[in-house]
Design an enzyme around this catalytic site. Structure first.
Site, PDB file in Angstrom:
ATOM      1  N   LYS A   1       0.829  -1.214   0.000  1.00 52.24           N
ATOM      2  CA  LYS A   1       0.000   0.000   0.000  1.00 52.24           C
ATOM      3  C   LYS A   1       0.862   1.262   0.000  1.00 52.24           C
ATOM      4  O   LYS A   1       0.648   2.168  -0.793  1.00 52.24           O
ATOM      5  CB  LYS A   1      -0.915   0.042   1.244  1.00 52.24           C
ATOM      6  CG  LYS A   1      -1.793  -1.178   1.411  1.00 52.24           C
ATOM      7  CD  LYS A   1      -2.645  -1.096   2.661  1.00 52.24           C
ATOM      8  CE  LYS A   1      -1.880  -1.172   3.968  1.00 52.24           C
ATOM      9  NZ  LYS A   1      -1.232  -2.480   4.223  1.00 52.24           N
TER      10      LYS A   1
ATOM     11  N   ARG B   1      11.829  -5.494   4.934  1.00 54.29           N
ATOM     12  CA  ARG B   1      11.588  -4.067   4.683  1.00 54.29           C
ATOM     13  C   ARG B   1      12.549  -3.189   5.494  1.00 54.29           C
ATOM     14  O   ARG B   1      12.860  -3.472   6.644  1.00 54.29           O
ATOM     15  CB  ARG B   1      10.155  -3.703   5.051  1.00 54.29           C
ATOM     16  CG  ARG B   1       9.924  -2.180   5.024  1.00 54.29           C
ATOM     17  CD  ARG B   1       8.495  -1.794   5.069  1.00 54.29           C
ATOM     18  NE  ARG B   1       7.798  -2.350   6.207  1.00 54.29           N
ATOM     19  CZ  ARG B   1       6.487  -2.351   6.333  1.00 54.29           C
ATOM     20  NH1 ARG B   1       5.738  -1.818   5.393  1.00 54.29           N
ATOM     21  NH2 ARG B   1       5.915  -2.872   7.388  1.00 54.29           N
TER      22      ARG B   1
ATOM     23  N   ARG C   1      -9.617   1.326   8.890  1.00 62.09           N
ATOM     24  CA  ARG C   1      -9.201  -0.048   9.185  1.00 62.09           C
ATOM     25  C   ARG C   1     -10.284  -0.811   9.923  1.00 62.09           C
ATOM     26  O   ARG C   1     -10.081  -1.973  10.266  1.00 62.09           O
ATOM     27  CB  ARG C   1      -7.974  -0.003  10.073  1.00 62.09           C
ATOM     28  CG  ARG C   1      -6.685  -0.265   9.330  1.00 62.09           C
ATOM     29  CD  ARG C   1      -5.580  -0.113  10.344  1.00 62.09           C
ATOM     30  NE  ARG C   1      -4.434  -0.873  10.043  1.00 62.09           N
ATOM     31  CZ  ARG C   1      -3.389  -0.389   9.382  1.00 62.09           C
ATOM     32  NH1 ARG C   1      -3.398   0.822   8.897  1.00 62.09           N
ATOM     33  NH2 ARG C   1      -2.335  -1.140   9.175  1.00 62.09           N
TER      34      ARG C   1
ATOM     35  N   ARG D   1      11.367  -1.613  11.126  1.00 65.88           N
ATOM     36  CA  ARG D   1      10.273  -1.278  12.036  1.00 65.88           C
ATOM     37  C   ARG D   1      10.145  -2.315  13.147  1.00 65.88           C
ATOM     38  O   ARG D   1      10.325  -3.505  12.894  1.00 65.88           O
ATOM     39  CB  ARG D   1       8.949  -1.204  11.254  1.00 65.88           C
ATOM     40  CG  ARG D   1       8.750   0.124  10.584  1.00 65.88           C
ATOM     41  CD  ARG D   1       7.590   0.150   9.623  1.00 65.88           C
ATOM     42  NE  ARG D   1       6.352  -0.472  10.064  1.00 65.88           N
ATOM     43  CZ  ARG D   1       5.227  -0.460   9.355  1.00 65.88           C
ATOM     44  NH1 ARG D   1       5.194   0.175   8.189  1.00 65.88           N
ATOM     45  NH2 ARG D   1       4.147  -1.055   9.795  1.00 65.88           N
TER      46      ARG D   1
ATOM     47  N   ARG E   1      -0.426  -8.774  13.389  1.00 66.41           N
ATOM     48  CA  ARG E   1      -1.008  -7.816  12.429  1.00 66.41           C
ATOM     49  C   ARG E   1      -1.842  -8.538  11.368  1.00 66.41           C
ATOM     50  O   ARG E   1      -2.880  -8.029  10.938  1.00 66.41           O
ATOM     51  CB  ARG E   1       0.107  -6.993  11.782  1.00 66.41           C
ATOM     52  CG  ARG E   1       0.697  -5.973  12.756  1.00 66.41           C
ATOM     53  CD  ARG E   1       2.077  -5.531  12.343  1.00 66.41           C
ATOM     54  NE  ARG E   1       2.089  -4.808  11.104  1.00 66.41           N
ATOM     55  CZ  ARG E   1       3.149  -4.735  10.284  1.00 66.41           C
ATOM     56  NH1 ARG E   1       4.270  -5.369  10.584  1.00 66.41           N
ATOM     57  NH2 ARG E   1       3.087  -4.028   9.178  1.00 66.41           N
TER      58      ARG E   1
HETATM   59  P1  AP5 Z   1       4.856  -1.557   1.846  1.00 66.18           P
HETATM   60  O1  AP5 Z   1       4.525  -0.741   0.645  1.00 66.18           O
HETATM   61  O2  AP5 Z   1       5.559  -0.900   2.993  1.00 66.18           O
HETATM   62  O3  AP5 Z   1       3.571  -2.357   2.364  1.00 66.18           O
HETATM   63  P2  AP5 Z   1       2.307  -1.827   3.158  1.00 66.18           P
HETATM   64  O4  AP5 Z   1       1.120  -2.545   2.608  1.00 66.18           O
HETATM   65  O5  AP5 Z   1       2.261  -0.331   3.185  1.00 66.18           O
HETATM   66  O6  AP5 Z   1       2.637  -2.443   4.585  1.00 66.18           O
HETATM   67  P3  AP5 Z   1       2.568  -1.837   6.048  1.00 66.18           P
HETATM   68  O7  AP5 Z   1       3.246  -2.850   6.925  1.00 66.18           O
HETATM   69  O8  AP5 Z   1       3.092  -0.427   6.131  1.00 66.18           O
HETATM   70  O9  AP5 Z   1       1.064  -1.836   6.314  1.00 66.18           O
HETATM   71  P4  AP5 Z   1       0.390  -1.864   7.648  1.00 66.18           P
HETATM   72  O10 AP5 Z   1      -0.999  -1.602   7.223  1.00 66.18           O
HETATM   73  O11 AP5 Z   1       0.584  -3.063   8.485  1.00 66.18           O
HETATM   74  O12 AP5 Z   1       1.152  -0.719   8.498  1.00 66.18           O
HETATM   75  P5  AP5 Z   1       0.830   0.804   8.783  1.00 66.18           P
HETATM   76  O13 AP5 Z   1       2.092   1.554   8.754  1.00 66.18           O
HETATM   77  O14 AP5 Z   1      -0.325   1.300   7.995  1.00 66.18           O
HETATM   78  O15 AP5 Z   1       5.742  -2.789   1.318  1.00 66.18           O
HETATM   79  C1  AP5 Z   1       6.302  -3.728   2.226  1.00 66.18           C
HETATM   80  C2  AP5 Z   1       7.715  -4.128   1.738  1.00 66.18           C
HETATM   81  O16 AP5 Z   1       7.602  -4.831   0.498  1.00 66.18           O
HETATM   82  C3  AP5 Z   1       8.660  -2.945   1.462  1.00 66.18           C
HETATM   83  O17 AP5 Z   1       9.952  -3.341   1.827  1.00 66.18           O
HETATM   84  C4  AP5 Z   1       8.582  -2.729  -0.061  1.00 66.18           C
HETATM   85  O18 AP5 Z   1       9.784  -2.219  -0.584  1.00 66.18           O
HETATM   86  C5  AP5 Z   1       8.311  -4.164  -0.548  1.00 66.18           C
HETATM   87  N1  AP5 Z   1       7.424  -4.207  -1.717  1.00 66.18           N
HETATM   88  C6  AP5 Z   1       6.314  -3.458  -1.948  1.00 66.18           C
HETATM   89  N2  AP5 Z   1       5.724  -3.824  -3.107  1.00 66.18           N
HETATM   90  C7  AP5 Z   1       6.517  -4.837  -3.610  1.00 66.18           C
HETATM   91  C8  AP5 Z   1       6.430  -5.637  -4.810  1.00 66.18           C
HETATM   92  N3  AP5 Z   1       5.429  -5.482  -5.696  1.00 66.18           N
HETATM   93  N4  AP5 Z   1       7.387  -6.581  -4.994  1.00 66.18           N
HETATM   94  C9  AP5 Z   1       8.387  -6.759  -4.083  1.00 66.18           C
HETATM   95  N5  AP5 Z   1       8.517  -6.014  -2.961  1.00 66.18           N
HETATM   96  C10 AP5 Z   1       7.583  -5.079  -2.728  1.00 66.18           C
HETATM   97  O19 AP5 Z   1       0.304   0.712  10.305  1.00 66.18           O
HETATM   98  C11 AP5 Z   1       1.171   0.371  11.366  1.00 66.18           C
HETATM   99  C12 AP5 Z   1       0.401   0.347  12.682  1.00 66.18           C
HETATM  100  O20 AP5 Z   1      -0.164   1.640  12.944  1.00 66.18           O
HETATM  101  C13 AP5 Z   1      -0.796  -0.604  12.759  1.00 66.18           C
HETATM  102  O21 AP5 Z   1      -0.400  -1.924  13.079  1.00 66.18           O
HETATM  103  C14 AP5 Z   1      -1.625   0.051  13.870  1.00 66.18           C
HETATM  104  O22 AP5 Z   1      -1.080  -0.214  15.130  1.00 66.18           O
HETATM  105  C15 AP5 Z   1      -1.442   1.539  13.579  1.00 66.18           C
HETATM  106  N6  AP5 Z   1      -2.458   2.093  12.678  1.00 66.18           N
HETATM  107  C16 AP5 Z   1      -2.242   2.642  11.444  1.00 66.18           C
HETATM  108  N7  AP5 Z   1      -3.387   3.039  10.893  1.00 66.18           N
HETATM  109  C17 AP5 Z   1      -4.367   2.737  11.784  1.00 66.18           C
HETATM  110  C18 AP5 Z   1      -5.784   2.882  11.761  1.00 66.18           C
HETATM  111  N8  AP5 Z   1      -6.427   3.415  10.717  1.00 66.18           N
HETATM  112  N9  AP5 Z   1      -6.470   2.444  12.838  1.00 66.18           N
HETATM  113  C19 AP5 Z   1      -5.847   1.907  13.903  1.00 66.18           C
HETATM  114  N10 AP5 Z   1      -4.512   1.727  13.981  1.00 66.18           N
HETATM  115  C20 AP5 Z   1      -3.779   2.150  12.928  1.00 66.18           C
END
Ligand code: AP5
Length: 218
Positions: free
Chosen positions: A14, A128, A89, A161, A172
């Site tokens: 994402k 990552r 979410r 992270r 997660r």
């Molecule tokens: P990446 O693009 O970073 O993936 P992502 O889907 O963004 O993964 P996240 O782990 O950031 O999502 P998340 O939803 O768990 O975390 P968030 O920060 O939102 O890609 C991942 C890796 O793969 C990278 O190394 C990239 O280079 C590689 N990659 C990407 N595409 C690729 C491809 N096509 N091929 C190969 N490699 C590839 O949330 C973190 C925490 O915050 C949550 O757990 C929660 O505690 C809190 N939080 C955030 N938002 C909320 C909310 N709305 N409500 C409640 N809590 C929240």
């Protein structure tokens, strides 16, 4: 104008795709995870209130998140469109967002759901590396930085992270299935859902995202 929601399991890509859309359309990427991690590093009141949820891989309470996003969307850079990355979410967050956007006269163009199987997600998350300064995303195998540990874009320090370790990744993935996956039905019912296969190279997925956006990107 681009006004979209991006959701999907952790590691689906994402953030990677949202940053590409941000550059292409000039819409702002609002990554709730990135906002919370910055707050935790700065030890701000928001950071102190929420860092333990992030460390466990649990969701931060809905009321905190809704307030945070409502304030962020009022900032001038969101006036030219937004990509909500990681929000909503839960169904409660989605209801509040719908209400908020209706009041602002800014209906969503689409809700993009990026899918990938667990084995792919786990490989992506465990390799990552994220830039402390600009949030740039790298991967030790799939997308390494030119100089290990240093961001190609801004020279910032890359780090792993704390929620990208085995136990937190498993938590997660569970939280996603229980609390966020039901958004598929929610947005399908509103005719907004676009499901996208997140397996393949970053460019292949980018093409699929563009196709899924279709007229919604104009
Ligand atoms: P990446 O693009 O970073 O993936 P992502 O889907 O963004 O993964 P996240 O782990 O950031 O999502 P998340 O939803 O768990 O975390 P968030 O920060 O939102 O890609 C991942 C890796 O793969 C990278 O190394 C990239 O280079 C590689 N990659 C990407 N595409 C690729 C491809 N096509 N091929 C190969 N490699 C590839 O949330 C973190 C925490 O915050 C949550 O757990 C929660 O505690 C809190 N939080 C955030 N938002 C909320 C909310 N709305 N409500 C409640 N809590 C929240």
């Amino acid at each position: 104008m681009l006004r979209v929601v991006f959701f999907g399991p952790p590691g689906a890509g994402k953030g990677t795709q949202a940053k590409l859309l941000e550059r292409k359309f000039g819409a702002c990427q609002v990554s709730t995870g990135e906002i919370l991690r910055k707050a935790a590093r700065a030890e701000s009141p928001l950071g102190k209130q929420t860092s333990s949820y992030l460390a466990r891989g649990d969701l931060v309470p809905d009321d905190v998140m809704v307030k945070l996003v409502a304030e962020r969307l009022k900032e001038p850079d969101c006036g030219s469109g937004f990509i909500l990355d990681g929000f909503p979410r839960t169904i409660a967050q989605a209801d509040d967002l719908e209400h908020m956007l209706k009041q602002n006269g800014q209906p969503l163009a689409s809700a993009l759901c990026l899918n990938a199987p667990d084995d792919v997600l786990i490989k992506r998350l465990s390799g990552r590396r994220t830039c402390k300064k600009c949030g740039g995303l790298f991967h030790v195998v799939f997308n390494p930085s030119a100089k290990p540990g240093v961001c190609d874009r801004c020279g910032g320090e890359l780090y792993q992270r704390e929620d990208d370790h085995e136990e937190q990744i498993a938590a997660r993935l569970r939280v996603y299935e229980e609390q966020t996956a039901p958004l598929k039905e929610y947005y399908r019912g509103r005719g907004l859902l676009r499901e996208i296969d997140g397996v393949g190279s970053v460019d292949e997925v980018r093409e699929r995202v563009s196709r899924a956006l279709g007229d919604g990107a104009k």
